[in-house]
Design a protein around this motif. Structure first.
Motif, short mmCIF file in Angstrom:
data_model
loop_
_atom_site.label_atom_id
_atom_site.label_comp_id
_atom_site.label_asym_id
_atom_site.label_seq_id
_atom_site.Cartn_x
_atom_site.Cartn_y
_atom_site.Cartn_z
N ALA A 112 0.81 -1.22 0.00
CA ALA A 112 0.00 0.00 0.00
C ALA A 112 0.85 1.27 0.00
O ALA A 112 0.49 2.26 -0.65
CB ALA A 112 -0.94 0.00 1.20
N GLU A 113 1.97 1.26 0.70
CA GLU A 113 2.82 2.46 0.75
C GLU A 113 3.51 2.70 -0.59
O GLU A 113 3.59 3.83 -1.06
CB GLU A 113 3.84 2.35 1.87
N LEU A 114 4.00 1.65 -1.22
CA LEU A 114 4.58 1.79 -2.56
C LEU A 114 3.52 2.35 -3.51
O LEU A 114 3.80 3.26 -4.28
CB LEU A 114 5.11 0.45 -3.07
N ALA A 115 2.33 1.81 -3.46
CA ALA A 115 1.27 2.27 -4.36
C ALA A 115 0.97 3.75 -4.16
O ALA A 115 0.91 4.52 -5.12
CB ALA A 115 0.01 1.43 -4.14
N ARG A 116 0.82 4.18 -2.91
CA ARG A 116 0.52 5.59 -2.64
C ARG A 116 1.64 6.49 -3.14
O ARG A 116 1.42 7.49 -3.81
CB ARG A 116 0.29 5.81 -1.14
N ARG A 117 2.86 6.10 -2.87
CA ARG A 117 4.00 6.94 -3.27
C ARG A 117 4.22 6.89 -4.78
O ARG A 117 4.69 7.88 -5.36
CB ARG A 117 5.25 6.54 -2.48
N PHE A 118 3.88 5.79 -5.42
CA PHE A 118 4.00 5.72 -6.87
C PHE A 118 3.04 6.71 -7.53
O PHE A 118 3.43 7.48 -8.40
CB PHE A 118 3.72 4.28 -7.35
N PHE A 119 1.79 6.72 -7.12
CA PHE A 119 0.82 7.63 -7.73
C PHE A 119 1.08 9.09 -7.32
O PHE A 119 0.68 10.01 -8.04
CB PHE A 119 -0.61 7.18 -7.43
N ALA A 120 1.79 9.30 -6.23
CA ALA A 120 2.18 10.65 -5.83
C ALA A 120 3.13 11.27 -6.86
O ALA A 120 3.24 12.50 -6.94
CB ALA A 120 2.82 10.64 -4.45
N ILE A 121 3.80 10.45 -7.66
CA ILE A 121 4.68 10.97 -8.70
C ILE A 121 3.91 11.98 -9.56
O ILE A 121 4.44 13.01 -9.95
CB ILE A 121 5.24 9.82 -9.57
N TRP A 122 2.65 11.71 -9.82
CA TRP A 122 1.81 12.58 -10.65
C TRP A 122 0.90 13.48 -9.83
O TRP A 122 0.59 14.59 -10.25
CB TRP A 122 0.95 11.75 -11.60
N LEU A 123 0.43 13.01 -8.67
CA LEU A 123 -0.67 13.68 -7.99
C LEU A 123 -0.30 14.47 -6.74
O LEU A 123 -1.09 15.26 -6.26
CB LEU A 123 -1.75 12.65 -7.64
N SER A 124 0.89 14.29 -6.22
CA SER A 124 1.32 15.03 -5.04
C SER A 124 1.62 16.48 -5.40
O SER A 124 2.12 16.76 -6.49
CB SER A 124 2.58 14.39 -4.46
N PRO A 125 1.36 17.41 -4.48
CA PRO A 125 1.78 18.80 -4.70
C PRO A 125 3.30 18.91 -4.87
O PRO A 125 3.78 19.89 -5.42
CB PRO A 125 1.32 19.53 -3.43
N ARG A 126 4.05 17.89 -4.45
CA ARG A 126 5.51 17.89 -4.58
C ARG A 126 5.99 17.24 -5.88
O ARG A 126 7.18 17.00 -6.04
CB ARG A 126 6.12 17.20 -3.37
#
Length: 187
Positions: free
Chosen positions: A154-168
């Protein structure tokens, strides 16, 4: 080495040229409809580097989705490639982008690199990869309509999609295009 340099842009390390969402009535792939029955196209954008089209991206989400809390909601992200890339290089670039957004211990980076290398195939121009994010459960990947694999990290998944969707994200223009139809919930 040149392939890796060009690949760096494939996941967001170069200048993004984003476009706003077009047809809100666009239907997601059938496997996305099955997993997220109420999903609708939220936005789409295009990744460009030095004027070259790298990929087109489309984001499907449910009606409750809030951009500020993207990790709390199931979603699907589709990338339609315009260039060829090796899967192992895509996986490495993904880890680089994850590390850029926040601390990632080297041992964890190596474990995640192995997982992503096993999941992400080589792509050619015209290939469409879709990732389905399921909060707390992980992610699944498809090439076209073919399931490529699943990870329950779950943590890999969240951080993977953050590549596009995170404000960072390294590509704020592309992020804005993907989130074009949903301004509530913050940037």
């Amino acid at each position: 080495m040149a392939c890796v340099g060009v690949l760096a842009v494939a996941l967001g390390a170069a200048v993004a040229s984003a476009t706003a969402a077009a047809d809100g009535a666009a239907a997601p792939p059938s496997f996305v409809q099955q997993a997220l029955p109420a999903a609708a196209l939220l936005g789409q954008g295009q990744m460009r580097f030095l004027g070259l089209r790298i990929y087109d991206a489309r984001l499907w989400v449910g009606p409750q989705f809030k951009a500020a809390d993207f990790g709390d909601y199931p979603l699907a992200l589709e990338l339609s490639y315009h260039r060829a890339f090796k899967g192992a290089a895509i996986a490495q670039r993904s880890i680089d982008e994850i590390e850029r957004q926040g601390e990632l211990p080297p041992a964890q980076a190596q474990r995640w690199l192995k997982v992503l290398t096993a999941l992400l195939p080589d792509v050619q121009s015209g290939d469409r990869l879709t990732g389905l994010y399921q909060p707390g459960r992980g992610m699944r990947f498809w090439r076209g309509e073919q399931l490529l694999g699943v990870t329950d990290d779950a943590e890999l998944a969240r951080r993977f999609f953050a590549i596009w969707l995170s404000p960072r994200t390294s590509e704020p223009g592309l992020r804005s295009a993907l989130l074009a139809r949903r301004s509530e919930g913050g940037p």
